[in-house]
Write a protein that holds these residues in place. Sequence first.
Motif, PDB file in Angstrom:
ATOM      1  N   MET A   1       0.847  -1.188   0.000  1.00  0.00           N
ATOM      2  CA  MET A   1       0.000   0.000   0.000  1.00  0.00           C
ATOM      3  C   MET A   1       0.884   1.240   0.000  1.00  0.00           C
ATOM      4  SD  MET A   1      -3.150   1.206   0.112  1.00  0.00           S
ATOM      5  CE  MET A   1      -4.238  -0.051   0.788  1.00  0.00           C
ATOM      6  N   ASP A   2       0.466   2.269  -0.754  1.00  0.00           N
ATOM      7  CA  ASP A   2       1.155   3.551  -0.766  1.00  0.00           C
ATOM      8  C   ASP A   2       0.455   4.510   0.196  1.00  0.00           C
ATOM      9  OD1 ASP A   2       2.797   2.545  -2.678  1.00  0.00           O
ATOM     10  OD2 ASP A   2       1.889   3.623  -4.361  1.00  0.00           O
ATOM     11  N   TYR A   3       1.243   5.278   0.936  1.00  0.00           N
ATOM     12  CA  TYR A   3       0.703   6.207   1.931  1.00  0.00           C
ATOM     13  C   TYR A   3       1.332   7.586   1.773  1.00  0.00           C
ATOM     14  CZ  TYR A   3      -0.885   1.959   4.326  1.00  0.00           C
ATOM     15  OH  TYR A   3      -1.485   0.764   4.639  1.00  0.00           O
ATOM     16  N   THR A   4       0.598   8.595   2.225  1.00  0.00           N
ATOM     17  CA  THR A   4       1.154   9.939   2.389  1.00  0.00           C
ATOM     18  C   THR A   4       0.786  10.419   3.784  1.00  0.00           C
ATOM     19  OG1 THR A   4      -0.828  10.917   1.392  1.00  0.00           O
ATOM     20  CG2 THR A   4       1.090  10.599  -0.041  1.00  0.00           C
ATOM     21  N   ILE A   5       1.576  11.339   4.291  1.00  0.00           N
ATOM     22  CA  ILE A   5       1.326  11.920   5.611  1.00  0.00           C
ATOM     23  C   ILE A   5       1.198  13.424   5.469  1.00  0.00           C
ATOM     24  CG2 ILE A   5       2.357  12.436   7.866  1.00  0.00           C
ATOM     25  CD1 ILE A   5       3.551   9.646   7.881  1.00  0.00           C
ATOM     26  N   GLY A   6       0.150  13.968   6.042  1.00  0.00           N
ATOM     27  CA  GLY A   6      -0.017  15.412   6.143  1.00  0.00           C
ATOM     28  C   GLY A   6       0.220  15.841   7.573  1.00  0.00           C
TER      29      GLY A   6
ATOM     30  N   VAL B   1       1.338   7.433  13.778  1.00  0.00           N
ATOM     31  CA  VAL B   1       0.537   7.059  12.604  1.00  0.00           C
ATOM     32  C   VAL B   1       1.221   6.007  11.733  1.00  0.00           C
ATOM     33  CG1 VAL B   1      -0.636   9.297  12.563  1.00  0.00           C
ATOM     34  CG2 VAL B   1       1.376   8.930  11.096  1.00  0.00           C
ATOM     35  N   THR B   2       2.537   5.861  11.872  1.00  0.00           N
ATOM     36  CA  THR B   2       3.244   4.856  11.052  1.00  0.00           C
ATOM     37  C   THR B   2       3.425   3.536  11.784  1.00  0.00           C
ATOM     38  OG1 THR B   2       5.397   5.749  11.755  1.00  0.00           O
ATOM     39  CG2 THR B   2       4.468   6.572   9.684  1.00  0.00           C
ATOM     40  N   LYS B   3       3.015   3.504  13.038  1.00  0.00           N
ATOM     41  CA  LYS B   3       3.129   2.266  13.805  1.00  0.00           C
ATOM     42  C   LYS B   3       2.301   1.172  13.117  1.00  0.00           C
ATOM     43  CE  LYS B   3       3.154   3.020  18.110  1.00  0.00           C
ATOM     44  NZ  LYS B   3       2.684   3.404  19.467  1.00  0.00           N
ATOM     45  N   GLY B   4       2.904   0.056  12.863  1.00  0.00           N
ATOM     46  CA  GLY B   4       2.208  -1.052  12.204  1.00  0.00           C
ATOM     47  C   GLY B   4       2.465  -1.140  10.717  1.00  0.00           C
ATOM     48  N   LEU B   5       3.037  -0.078  10.122  1.00  0.00           N
ATOM     49  CA  LEU B   5       3.383  -0.154   8.702  1.00  0.00           C
ATOM     50  C   LEU B   5       4.650  -1.006   8.524  1.00  0.00           C
ATOM     51  CD1 LEU B   5       2.844   3.484   7.339  1.00  0.00           C
ATOM     52  CD2 LEU B   5       1.226   1.591   7.450  1.00  0.00           C
ATOM     53  N   ASN B   6       4.697  -1.717   7.433  1.00  0.00           N
ATOM     54  CA  ASN B   6       5.862  -2.544   7.112  1.00  0.00           C
ATOM     55  C   ASN B   6       6.515  -1.952   5.870  1.00  0.00           C
ATOM     56  OD1 ASN B   6       7.750  -4.436   6.449  1.00  0.00           O
ATOM     57  ND2 ASN B   6       6.322  -6.155   6.232  1.00  0.00           N
ATOM     58  N   PHE B   7       7.630  -1.263   6.068  1.00  0.00           N
ATOM     59  CA  PHE B   7       8.233  -0.538   4.949  1.00  0.00           C
ATOM     60  C   PHE B   7       8.968  -1.459   3.975  1.00  0.00           C
ATOM     61  CE2 PHE B   7       7.790   2.992   8.047  1.00  0.00           C
ATOM     62  CZ  PHE B   7       6.909   3.748   7.292  1.00  0.00           C
ATOM     63  N   ALA B   8       8.916  -2.760   4.234  1.00  0.00           N
ATOM     64  CA  ALA B   8       9.400  -3.708   3.229  1.00  0.00           C
ATOM     65  C   ALA B   8       8.374  -3.856   2.108  1.00  0.00           C
ATOM     66  CB  ALA B   8       9.670  -5.059   3.876  1.00  0.00           C
ATOM     67  N   THR B   9       7.096  -3.663   2.468  1.00  0.00           N
ATOM     68  CA  THR B   9       6.019  -3.782   1.475  1.00  0.00           C
ATOM     69  C   THR B   9       5.219  -2.489   1.328  1.00  0.00           C
ATOM     70  OG1 THR B   9       4.594  -4.703   3.202  1.00  0.00           O
ATOM     71  CG2 THR B   9       5.761  -6.268   1.790  1.00  0.00           C
TER      72      THR B   9
ATOM     73  N   GLY C   1      11.410   6.200  12.654  1.00  0.00           N
ATOM     74  CA  GLY C   1      11.004   4.893  12.131  1.00  0.00           C
ATOM     75  C   GLY C   1      10.492   4.914  10.717  1.00  0.00           C
ATOM     76  N   ILE C   2      11.019   5.841   9.881  1.00  0.00           N
ATOM     77  CA  ILE C   2      10.617   5.898   8.477  1.00  0.00           C
ATOM     78  C   ILE C   2      11.866   5.849   7.604  1.00  0.00           C
ATOM     79  CG2 ILE C   2       8.510   7.205   8.985  1.00  0.00           C
ATOM     80  CD1 ILE C   2       9.920   9.716   7.998  1.00  0.00           C
ATOM     81  N   PRO C   3      11.734   5.471   6.340  1.00  0.00           N
ATOM     82  CA  PRO C   3      12.899   5.415   5.452  1.00  0.00           C
ATOM     83  C   PRO C   3      13.559   6.785   5.290  1.00  0.00           C
ATOM     84  CG  PRO C   3      11.069   4.194   4.506  1.00  0.00           C
ATOM     85  CD  PRO C   3      10.514   4.941   5.682  1.00  0.00           C
ATOM     86  N   ALA C   4      14.898   6.796   5.260  1.00  0.00           N
ATOM     87  CA  ALA C   4      15.644   8.055   5.160  1.00  0.00           C
ATOM     88  C   ALA C   4      15.439   8.749   3.824  1.00  0.00           C
ATOM     89  CB  ALA C   4      17.131   7.795   5.392  1.00  0.00           C
ATOM     90  N   ASP C   5      15.027   8.008   2.788  1.00  0.00           N
ATOM     91  CA  ASP C   5      14.832   8.632   1.481  1.00  0.00           C
ATOM     92  C   ASP C   5      13.399   9.113   1.263  1.00  0.00           C
ATOM     93  OD1 ASP C   5      13.571   6.205   1.266  1.00  0.00           O
ATOM     94  OD2 ASP C   5      14.487   5.650  -0.656  1.00  0.00           O
TER      95      ASP C   5
END
Length: 515
Positions: A1-6, A61-69, A227-231
């Motif tokens: 899934m793709d996400y954005t944060i405001g 809000v990013t808790k539970g996201l899996n940044f591998a997918t 806890g988010i990707p540096a890029d």
Amino acid sequence: MDYTIGVDLGTTSTKVVLFDKASKVIKTANHGYTLYRDEPDMAEEDLDEIFQAFTEGIIDVTKGLNFATDKLIAVSFSSSMHSLIAFDADWQPLTRVITWADTRAVNYTEELKNNGLGKEIYAKTGTPIHPMAPLSKLLWLKNEKPDIYKQAAHYLGIKEYIFHRLFGDNKMDISIASGTGLFNIFELDWDAQALAVTGVKKEQLPQPVEPYEIARNLDPEYAKFIGIPADTAFVYGAGDGPLSNLGVNAIQPGVAAVTIGTSGAIRVVSNKPVIDPKGRTFTYALDKDHWVVGGPVNNGGDVFRWAKNNLFDAEDSTAKLLHMDTYDLLTSIAAKVPAGADGLLFHPYLGGERAPIWDANARGSFFGLTHEHTRAHMVRAVLEGIIFNIYMVSLALEEVVGDLHNIQATGGFARSPLWRQMAADIFEQPVTVPEAFESGALAATVVAKKALGIMDRLEDIEELVGQSNTYTPNPENYNVYRELVPIFIRLSRQLQTEYANIANFQRKYNNTNKD
């Protein structure tokens, strides 16, 4: 899934909203912080408290996201405007965040108004001459805090501070810049005359950039901590006022956005900067092709909070017993009183006022009290007074941009059916409340998607706002308001002759009592 944060950086809290690919809200987090009022007219925030609220919101809000997918496409910002922070040459803060609500620069603002320079600067910057603006705050620092002024090598606002801390950037989007009183909205650069008046050099201010500016390569320590990707793409976004219009799809001619949060505003969008010859309205950028013209008020939901805390403090326990929010209980009490509160008027100027009177010395008052009036009348009058004041702003706005034919409502007040109907009745216009309450955060993500080439036009937000509820004017009520509004307006003009006197009296005795 793709996400954005405001991320919505507000005056008393930061809200972080996670959206899915279809711009549906997945999760929200809201963390508050103190607005410090240690002395008369002060309104400051702590940098670390705001930064902590921001980071904790992202973590929540990013808790539970899996940044591998899962992919976090972007983090984008809506920010309160007019803040000022001074830093030394080593980027150590010399002040807290001096917010829009801080009015200690009132004397220097009046000097600008009286010597004619203020009118000249307004005509180029579109920011009314008022203590809210960094223009005035810098004059106050120069005269009242000379040690800080002499040490200051850099000046930023709160959003720019977050970007500097995360990326080492020294940039400011043109939307925030257009609210400083230092930025020429026709040349899209810092204004030479405004800088000369303050004594600040261009090198002390950030580089102006588009709201679509992207920062990448997040500091690895912060990336790990948050806890988010540096890029992850961090998009600068814009000011909360312009983005609020975008977020409720009020970007067509004649469609006004009315926002009441802690403060409030009414705004319309133009395709070019528009200056009011009388200096009553602002013109701030959304981007180079969309300009938001309107008027801000200091006194919105914070006045309702004052009424709750000081007139209805006992209702907190009643609301708990009824499993109700205290504010909902108070609006239900106000709803039992007829429109017009049986002739009780309230001028809501507890924090001075910006539009429509632009008087930092303004003070609040009840007018028309009789033995027949109760606390219920008082809370109704408070709610009506806030809307009456914004309606006064709309009258000035119509002189500048033409007739308004629809109101899009947003902010905390838009959740209240009573306030929605009250606005429709006072404005005698349909009031539409979009389904998307998180309008500022949503608009920030739309700016991010345009920056990344995912969306072509800001106007495409119409597909994302969702269903709306519309409130139409009640003839019985608006006939009452037609009689009261002229009294409210005339009274505000008469009282203005004494605002400075009572404000100076209060400052004198507040300082004496503290000593």
